[in-house]
Motif scaffolding. Structure first.
Motif, PDB file in Angstrom:
ATOM      1  N   ARG A  16      -9.268  -3.854   5.198  1.00  9.08           N
ATOM      2  CA  ARG A  16     -10.605  -3.276   5.375  1.00  9.08           C
ATOM      3  C   ARG A  16     -11.369  -3.411   4.069  1.00  9.08           C
ATOM      4  O   ARG A  16     -10.786  -3.429   2.992  1.00  9.08           O
ATOM      5  N   LEU A  17     -12.673  -3.452   4.159  1.00 11.80           N
ATOM      6  CA  LEU A  17     -13.483  -3.615   2.965  1.00 11.80           C
ATOM      7  C   LEU A  17     -13.421  -2.416   2.034  1.00 11.80           C
ATOM      8  O   LEU A  17     -13.695  -2.530   0.847  1.00 11.80           O
ATOM      9  N   ASP A  18     -13.026  -1.251   2.550  1.00 11.74           N
ATOM     10  CA  ASP A  18     -12.976  -0.058   1.709  1.00 11.74           C
ATOM     11  C   ASP A  18     -11.687   0.028   0.884  1.00 11.74           C
ATOM     12  O   ASP A  18     -11.461   1.006   0.192  1.00 11.74           O
ATOM     13  N   ASP A  19     -10.852  -0.988   0.944  1.00  2.91           N
ATOM     14  CA  ASP A  19      -9.600  -1.052   0.186  1.00  2.91           C
ATOM     15  C   ASP A  19      -8.612   0.048   0.538  1.00  2.91           C
ATOM     16  O   ASP A  19      -7.663   0.295  -0.192  1.00  2.91           O
ATOM     17  N   GLN A  20      -8.813   0.727   1.647  1.00  2.33           N
ATOM     18  CA  GLN A  20      -7.924   1.826   2.016  1.00  2.33           C
ATOM     19  C   GLN A  20      -6.589   1.310   2.549  1.00  2.33           C
ATOM     20  O   GLN A  20      -5.543   1.870   2.236  1.00  2.33           O
ATOM     21  N   TYR A  21      -6.602   0.256   3.353  1.00  2.82           N
ATOM     22  CA  TYR A  21      -5.385  -0.263   3.980  1.00  2.82           C
ATOM     23  C   TYR A  21      -5.017  -1.639   3.434  1.00  2.82           C
ATOM     24  O   TYR A  21      -5.874  -2.501   3.283  1.00  2.82           O
ATOM     25  N   THR A  22      -3.722  -1.829   3.166  1.00  2.00           N
ATOM     26  CA  THR A  22      -3.215  -3.148   2.807  1.00  2.00           C
ATOM     27  C   THR A  22      -1.926  -3.419   3.589  1.00  2.00           C
ATOM     28  O   THR A  22      -1.171  -2.502   3.898  1.00  2.00           O
ATOM     29  N   THR A  54       5.500  -0.313  19.334  1.00  2.00           N
ATOM     30  CA  THR A  54       5.976  -1.250  20.346  1.00  2.00           C
ATOM     31  C   THR A  54       7.054  -2.165  19.793  1.00  2.00           C
ATOM     32  O   THR A  54       7.987  -2.534  20.496  1.00  2.00           O
ATOM     33  N   TRP A  55       6.969  -2.499  18.521  1.00  2.67           N
ATOM     34  CA  TRP A  55       7.908  -3.419  17.887  1.00  2.67           C
ATOM     35  C   TRP A  55       9.212  -2.725  17.502  1.00  2.67           C
ATOM     36  O   TRP A  55      10.296  -3.245  17.734  1.00  2.67           O
ATOM     37  N   VAL A  56       9.111  -1.531  16.883  1.00  2.27           N
ATOM     38  CA  VAL A  56      10.293  -0.874  16.312  1.00  2.27           C
ATOM     39  C   VAL A  56      10.800   0.318  17.112  1.00  2.27           C
ATOM     40  O   VAL A  56      11.932   0.760  16.922  1.00  2.27           O
ATOM     41  N   GLY A  57       9.967   0.886  17.963  1.00  2.00           N
ATOM     42  CA  GLY A  57      10.350   2.074  18.728  1.00  2.00           C
ATOM     43  C   GLY A  57       9.937   3.357  18.022  1.00  2.00           C
ATOM     44  O   GLY A  57       9.597   3.357  16.841  1.00  2.00           O
ATOM     45  N   GLU A  58       9.967   4.440  18.743  1.00  2.00           N
ATOM     46  CA  GLU A  58       9.503   5.724  18.220  1.00  2.00           C
ATOM     47  C   GLU A  58      10.496   6.374  17.263  1.00  2.00           C
ATOM     48  O   GLU A  58      10.122   7.261  16.488  1.00  2.00           O
ATOM     49  N   TYR A  79      -0.607  -5.820  15.093  1.00  3.97           N
ATOM     50  CA  TYR A  79      -0.332  -4.400  15.322  1.00  3.97           C
ATOM     51  C   TYR A  79      -0.986  -3.544  14.243  1.00  3.97           C
ATOM     52  O   TYR A  79      -1.567  -2.496  14.528  1.00  3.97           O
ATOM     53  N   ALA A  80      -0.884  -3.979  12.991  1.00  6.67           N
ATOM     54  CA  ALA A  80      -1.478  -3.219  11.889  1.00  6.67           C
ATOM     55  C   ALA A  80      -2.991  -3.138  12.029  1.00  6.67           C
ATOM     56  O   ALA A  80      -3.585  -2.067  11.859  1.00  6.67           O
ATOM     57  N   LYS A  81      -3.627  -4.247  12.364  1.00  6.82           N
ATOM     58  CA  LYS A  81      -5.085  -4.247  12.538  1.00  6.82           C
ATOM     59  C   LYS A  81      -5.496  -3.357  13.703  1.00  6.82           C
ATOM     60  O   LYS A  81      -6.479  -2.627  13.615  1.00  6.82           O
ATOM     61  N   HIS A  82      -4.753  -3.402  14.800  1.00  6.56           N
ATOM     62  CA  HIS A  82      -5.039  -2.530  15.935  1.00  6.56           C
ATOM     63  C   HIS A  82      -4.932  -1.060  15.517  1.00  6.56           C
ATOM     64  O   HIS A  82      -5.797  -0.250  15.851  1.00  6.56           O
ATOM     65  N   TYR A  83      -3.889  -0.724  14.788  1.00  5.23           N
ATOM     66  CA  TYR A  83      -3.705   0.650  14.320  1.00  5.23           C
ATOM     67  C   TYR A  83      -4.887   1.088  13.450  1.00  5.23           C
ATOM     68  O   TYR A  83      -5.455   2.161  13.646  1.00  5.23           O
ATOM     69  N   ILE A  84      -5.268   0.252  12.511  1.00 11.25           N
ATOM     70  CA  ILE A  84      -6.333   0.612  11.569  1.00 11.25           C
ATOM     71  C   ILE A  84      -7.675   0.788  12.276  1.00 11.25           C
ATOM     72  O   ILE A  84      -8.386   1.765  12.042  1.00 11.25           O
ATOM     73  N   TYR A  85      -8.034  -0.166  13.110  1.00 11.02           N
ATOM     74  CA  TYR A  85      -9.374  -0.163  13.695  1.00 11.02           C
ATOM     75  C   TYR A  85      -9.495   0.630  14.979  1.00 11.02           C
ATOM     76  O   TYR A  85     -10.609   1.002  15.357  1.00 11.02           O
ATOM     77  N   ILE A  86      -8.400   0.923  15.662  1.00 10.74           N
ATOM     78  CA  ILE A  86      -8.473   1.660  16.925  1.00 10.74           C
ATOM     79  C   ILE A  86      -7.807   3.027  16.803  1.00 10.74           C
ATOM     80  O   ILE A  86      -8.475   4.061  16.877  1.00 10.74           O
ATOM     81  N   GLU A  87      -6.504   3.059  16.596  1.00  7.50           N
ATOM     82  CA  GLU A  87      -5.767   4.320  16.629  1.00  7.50           C
ATOM     83  C   GLU A  87      -6.124   5.248  15.475  1.00  7.50           C
ATOM     84  O   GLU A  87      -6.372   6.427  15.673  1.00  7.50           O
ATOM     85  N   ALA A  88      -6.159   4.742  14.250  1.00  6.13           N
ATOM     86  CA  ALA A  88      -6.474   5.590  13.101  1.00  6.13           C
ATOM     87  C   ALA A  88      -7.909   6.085  13.173  1.00  6.13           C
ATOM     88  O   ALA A  88      -8.197   7.245  12.867  1.00  6.13           O
ATOM     89  N   GLU A  89      -8.835   5.242  13.608  1.00  3.28           N
ATOM     90  CA  GLU A  89     -10.231   5.657  13.741  1.00  3.28           C
ATOM     91  C   GLU A  89     -10.389   6.733  14.812  1.00  3.28           C
ATOM     92  O   GLU A  89     -11.154   7.677  14.636  1.00  3.28           O
TER      93      GLU A  89
END
Length: 98
Positions: A16-22, A54-58, A79-89
């Motif tokens: 993300r442009l805000d440097d929060q996630y890598t 989905t990859w590693v399990g709960e 998966y990481a991008k989906h988490y950042i832009y959908i689930e975390a938001e």
């Protein structure tokens, strides 16, 4: 000695442009043709069970996913991008509107 490379490679991809996630990609020590990946938020690990459920399990209790080839890295980056832009938001929005 030609063809031998003893270099440890680590790459951090800003998601993300805000440097929060890598998204960190690091060469495995024992299997040099594979890597381990991890997601960071504000310099702290995001547990894999949250962003790659989905990859590693709960029940997966580690901060990195090891022994990945290029195709695995591509899937996990999605998966990481989906988490950042959908689930975390969605989580942040719900917390702000309670």
């Amino acid at each position: 000695m030609a063809g031998v490379c003893n270099m440890d490679i680590t790459t951090n991809v800003k998601l993300r442009l805000d440097d929060q996630y890598t998204f960190s990609i690091s060469q495995e020590v024992d299997s040099r043709d594979l890597v381990e990946v991890a997601l960071f938020c504000g310099g702290q690990f995001v547990p894999c069970k949250y962003w790659a459920t989905t990859w590693v399990g709960e029940d997966y209790d580690d901060d990195v996913i090891r022994m990945q080839d290029g195709m695995g890295v591509l899937d996990l980056l999605c998966y990481a991008k989906h988490y950042i832009y959908i689930e975390a938001e969605e989580f942040i929005w719900e917390q702000e509107h309670v």
